[in-house]
Design a protein around this motif. Structure first.
Motif, mmCIF file in Angstrom:
data_model
loop_
_atom_site.group_PDB
_atom_site.id
_atom_site.type_symbol
_atom_site.label_atom_id
_atom_site.label_comp_id
_atom_site.label_asym_id
_atom_site.label_seq_id
_atom_site.Cartn_x
_atom_site.Cartn_y
_atom_site.Cartn_z
ATOM 1 N N THR A 390 0.839 -1.197 0.000
ATOM 2 C CA THR A 390 0.000 0.000 0.000
ATOM 3 C C THR A 390 0.876 1.249 0.000
ATOM 4 O O THR A 390 2.113 1.163 -0.062
ATOM 5 C CB THR A 390 -0.964 -0.008 1.203
ATOM 6 O OG1 THR A 390 -1.905 1.055 1.058
ATOM 7 C CG2 THR A 390 -0.220 0.152 2.517
ATOM 8 N N ARG A 405 -15.057 -2.695 0.751
ATOM 9 C CA ARG A 405 -13.803 -2.021 0.419
ATOM 10 C C ARG A 405 -13.040 -1.669 1.685
ATOM 11 O O ARG A 405 -13.584 -1.635 2.785
ATOM 12 C CB ARG A 405 -14.063 -0.722 -0.339
ATOM 13 C CG ARG A 405 -14.621 -0.863 -1.722
ATOM 14 C CD ARG A 405 -14.864 0.516 -2.300
ATOM 15 N NE ARG A 405 -15.501 0.483 -3.612
ATOM 16 C CZ ARG A 405 -16.037 1.540 -4.197
ATOM 17 N NH1 ARG A 405 -16.006 2.717 -3.586
ATOM 18 N NH2 ARG A 405 -16.593 1.439 -5.380
ATOM 19 N N ASP A 416 -5.440 4.783 -0.765
ATOM 20 C CA ASP A 416 -5.532 3.532 -1.512
ATOM 21 C C ASP A 416 -6.887 2.895 -1.236
ATOM 22 O O ASP A 416 -7.347 2.846 -0.085
ATOM 23 C CB ASP A 416 -4.420 2.569 -1.105
ATOM 24 C CG ASP A 416 -3.159 2.756 -1.923
ATOM 25 O OD1 ASP A 416 -3.170 3.596 -2.851
ATOM 26 O OD2 ASP A 416 -2.159 2.061 -1.665
ATOM 27 N N PHE A 418 -8.972 -0.615 -1.622
ATOM 28 C CA PHE A 418 -8.883 -2.053 -1.853
ATOM 29 C C PHE A 418 -10.281 -2.650 -1.904
ATOM 30 O O PHE A 418 -11.150 -2.287 -1.103
ATOM 31 C CB PHE A 418 -8.098 -2.746 -0.737
ATOM 32 C CG PHE A 418 -6.627 -2.439 -0.720
ATOM 33 C CD1 PHE A 418 -5.713 -3.267 -1.344
ATOM 34 C CD2 PHE A 418 -6.156 -1.302 -0.075
ATOM 35 C CE1 PHE A 418 -4.355 -2.985 -1.328
ATOM 36 C CE2 PHE A 418 -4.802 -1.005 -0.054
ATOM 37 C CZ PHE A 418 -3.891 -1.850 -0.683
ATOM 38 N N TYR A 425 -7.245 -9.143 -0.986
ATOM 39 C CA TYR A 425 -7.432 -7.691 -0.903
ATOM 40 C C TYR A 425 -6.699 -7.077 -2.078
ATOM 41 O O TYR A 425 -5.471 -7.059 -2.129
ATOM 42 C CB TYR A 425 -6.906 -7.162 0.434
ATOM 43 C CG TYR A 425 -7.805 -7.561 1.589
ATOM 44 C CD1 TYR A 425 -8.615 -6.637 2.235
ATOM 45 C CD2 TYR A 425 -7.866 -8.887 2.017
ATOM 46 C CE1 TYR A 425 -9.449 -7.004 3.281
ATOM 47 C CE2 TYR A 425 -8.705 -9.278 3.062
ATOM 48 C CZ TYR A 425 -9.485 -8.326 3.677
ATOM 49 O OH TYR A 425 -10.325 -8.695 4.710
ATOM 50 N N ARG A 426 -7.481 -6.615 -3.034
ATOM 51 C CA ARG A 426 -6.939 -6.168 -4.326
ATOM 52 C C ARG A 426 -7.101 -4.654 -4.451
ATOM 53 O O ARG A 426 -8.209 -4.124 -4.339
ATOM 54 C CB ARG A 426 -7.688 -6.866 -5.454
ATOM 55 C CG ARG A 426 -7.176 -6.601 -6.839
ATOM 56 C CD ARG A 426 -8.007 -7.360 -7.865
ATOM 57 N NE ARG A 426 -7.999 -8.803 -7.631
ATOM 58 C CZ ARG A 426 -9.037 -9.498 -7.163
ATOM 59 N NH1 ARG A 426 -10.176 -8.886 -6.870
ATOM 60 N NH2 ARG A 426 -8.945 -10.793 -7.000
ATOM 61 N N ARG A 427 -5.982 -3.958 -4.681
ATOM 62 C CA ARG A 427 -6.071 -2.506 -4.844
ATOM 63 C C ARG A 427 -6.763 -2.178 -6.155
ATOM 64 O O ARG A 427 -6.322 -2.602 -7.219
ATOM 65 C CB ARG A 427 -4.696 -1.861 -4.786
ATOM 66 C CG ARG A 427 -4.785 -0.320 -4.761
ATOM 67 C CD ARG A 427 -3.445 0.316 -4.479
ATOM 68 N NE ARG A 427 -2.499 0.066 -5.545
ATOM 69 C CZ ARG A 427 -1.180 0.106 -5.405
ATOM 70 N NH1 ARG A 427 -0.653 0.375 -4.234
ATOM 71 N NH2 ARG A 427 -0.384 -0.141 -6.427
ATOM 72 N N ARG A 430 -5.805 4.217 -6.613
ATOM 73 C CA ARG A 430 -4.955 5.054 -5.753
ATOM 74 C C ARG A 430 -5.371 6.502 -6.017
ATOM 75 O O ARG A 430 -5.034 7.099 -7.033
ATOM 76 C CB ARG A 430 -3.477 4.821 -6.045
ATOM 77 C CG ARG A 430 -2.551 5.757 -5.303
ATOM 78 C CD ARG A 430 -1.111 5.248 -5.297
ATOM 79 N NE ARG A 430 -0.938 4.166 -4.336
ATOM 80 C CZ ARG A 430 0.220 3.528 -4.118
ATOM 81 N NH1 ARG A 430 1.289 3.852 -4.822
ATOM 82 N NH2 ARG A 430 0.296 2.567 -3.215
#
Length: 470
Positions: A390, A405, A416, A418, A425-427, A430
């Protein structure tokens, strides 16, 4: 545009056109469907048909979720053979059956482009982009096509950028100025009843009180000593302010913000949490302790000892447990809020675990490290579940249960975002903020993320208000 119809032809088509209008007017697109570009020319059968057809081809090639339609000001019922043949040679078809432009079309459209002047009665309040100087396609198809395609090639990037902004999970809604506030800004709290946000202006020795309904600064409360933590206790309508320099917790009533009390904790009073179930206020302080305060008597009723100074800590009301970040000890402590007994100690192999939140729906504890920068996810018994890189200088993180989220607020100048997919846990984004803007507050009841931005290159001190989407 040159007139292609005789008056008799127009008269004969009125009834059919009216039916077509009722059946085919543009409808507002839901957020997950294609947006609409309406191309308009005099009769809706020449330049607007060409533009819609070539636009749809370009949008499809670029995977842009926009669809173009053609409309006419004075409708003609059929597309001329010359236009059909020209489109066919380029592997295209007419965009749609010729249709009369309506006020509903204008209202529902995301973009309107016209080759001819639209009467005020048909335009409404819609913004119209006029493509003037383009010849009539029935007279010089190739020249008209080339000019239209060049205009489309210029339009597509702007629409793509707009679509990307619309898809962003956080939309900047407002910037609320905090006045002449200098230095670092720390934590935030909210009074939902009055819709007021409290801002710990540590470097300014003050608390900012923001009217969220009016998007304006209501007042500044001064005379504090490095305020770090703030908390609003609704049953007594009292604002609690924890001060680092003298270790005091100051109390203020919630109407005029007059001082109503003071509780001494010794040193470094920091984060504040409101335990609504137990009717307590909990404050981290000193070299290692949580102070439990009674709002009704405005006194400290007990202290829970810790191995090091507590940073972010989170309450689990159902079990009475408190999860506490201890960055100096490279650990998370789990404490029984009633007895003060330490139930567990989770040793950590990374540093700077300042930020923490609890995902109550999934029974997980989320911790953000600063060294290295990483989001770590644990079960409530300390078993690792996931981790993800992150942004830097994290100080706050939050769960958005509605959208599944996580929002991570970073002093590096980003939030960030997610998405939670099971144990992954996928970003997904940003979002830029400002350097040093590391503290924030997500308020689910208002569906807003508030980010505290200190005075600097990004402008004066302010609260940036982000609206999550969709």
């Amino acid at each position: 545009m040159q007139t292609l119809l005789t008056r008799a032809q127009v008269t004969l088509l009125n009834v059919a056109a009216a039916v077509a209008i009722l059946l085919t007017s543009v409808q507002p697109a839901p957020a997950d469907e294609d947006k609409t570009v309406v191309f308009v020319c005099q009769h809706g059968v020449v330049n607007s048909q060409m533009a819609a057809a070539y636009f749809n081809k370009a949008a499809q090639e670029r995977r842009l979720r926009f669809k173009a339609v053609s409309r006419g000001i004075d409708l003609y019922r059929s597309v001329p053979v010359r236009i059909r043949d020209g489109l066919t040679l380029d592997g295209l078809e007419v965009a749609n059956t010729p249709q009369q432009l309506t006020l509903d079309d204008m209202t529902a459209a995301d973009q309107v482009v016209a080759f001819d002047r639209i009467p005020a009665g048909r335009r409404g309040r819609a913004d119209v982009t006029y493509w003037s100087g383009i010849p009539l396609g029935i007279d010089d198809y190739e020249s008209t096509r080339d000019q239209i395609v060049r205009r489309i090639d210029a339009l597509i990037p702007a629409l793509a950028a707009e679509a990307a902004r619309d898809r962003a999970p956080l939309q900047l809604e407002a910037k609320i100025l905090l006045g002449d506030v200098r230095g670092r800004i720390d934590h935030l709290a909210v009074d939902l009843k009055r819709q007021r946000l409290f801002v710990a202006e540590l470097g300014n020795d003050s608390i900012g009180v923001v009217d969220l309904a009016a998007h304006s600064l209501l007042r500044t409360v001064g005379g504090l000593n490095e305020p770090q933590g703030v908390g609003y206790e609704p049953s007594t309508e009292t604002l609690y302010v924890a001060n680092a320099r003298d270790g005091s917790v100051r109390l203020f009533e919630a109407n005029e913000y007059k001082a109503t009390g003071r509780i001494e904790l010794g040193s470094d009073a920091d984060n504040i949490r409101i335990d609504a179930a137990a009717k307590h206020v909990v404050v981290g302080y000193g070299d290692g302790g949580l102070a439990v305060l009674d709002p009704s008597t405005r006194t400290k009723v007990r202290s829970l000892p810790l191995r090091a100074h507590p940073e972010s800590f989170q309450l689990e009301p159902d079990s009475g447990r408190i999860f506490v970040n201890l960055p100096d000890a490279h650990a998370v402590a789990v404490v029984d809020g009633a007895s003060g007994k330490q139930l567990a100690n989770w040793p950590l192999d990374k540093g700077g675990n300042f930020a923490m939140t609890i995902d109550r729906d999934r029974g997980r504890v989320l911790v953000a490290y600063r060294s290295p920068t990483e989001l770590a996810v644990f079960s409530t018994d300390g078993k690792p579940i996931a981790n993800a890189e992150t942004c830097g200088d994290v100080d706050d993180l939050f769960i958005d249960a509605k959208r599944e989220r996580v929002y991570v607020s970073c002093g590096a100048g980003y939030v960030d975002v997610f998405e939670i997919d099971g144990s992954v846990y996928r970003r997904m984004a940003r979002t830029p903020t400002a350097t040093g803007a590391r503290t924030a507050l997500f308020v689910p009841e208002m569906d807003r993320l508030f980010v505290a931005v200190r005075a600097g290159p990004a402008g004066p001190a302010a609260i940036w208000v982000f609206k999550p989407t969709p």
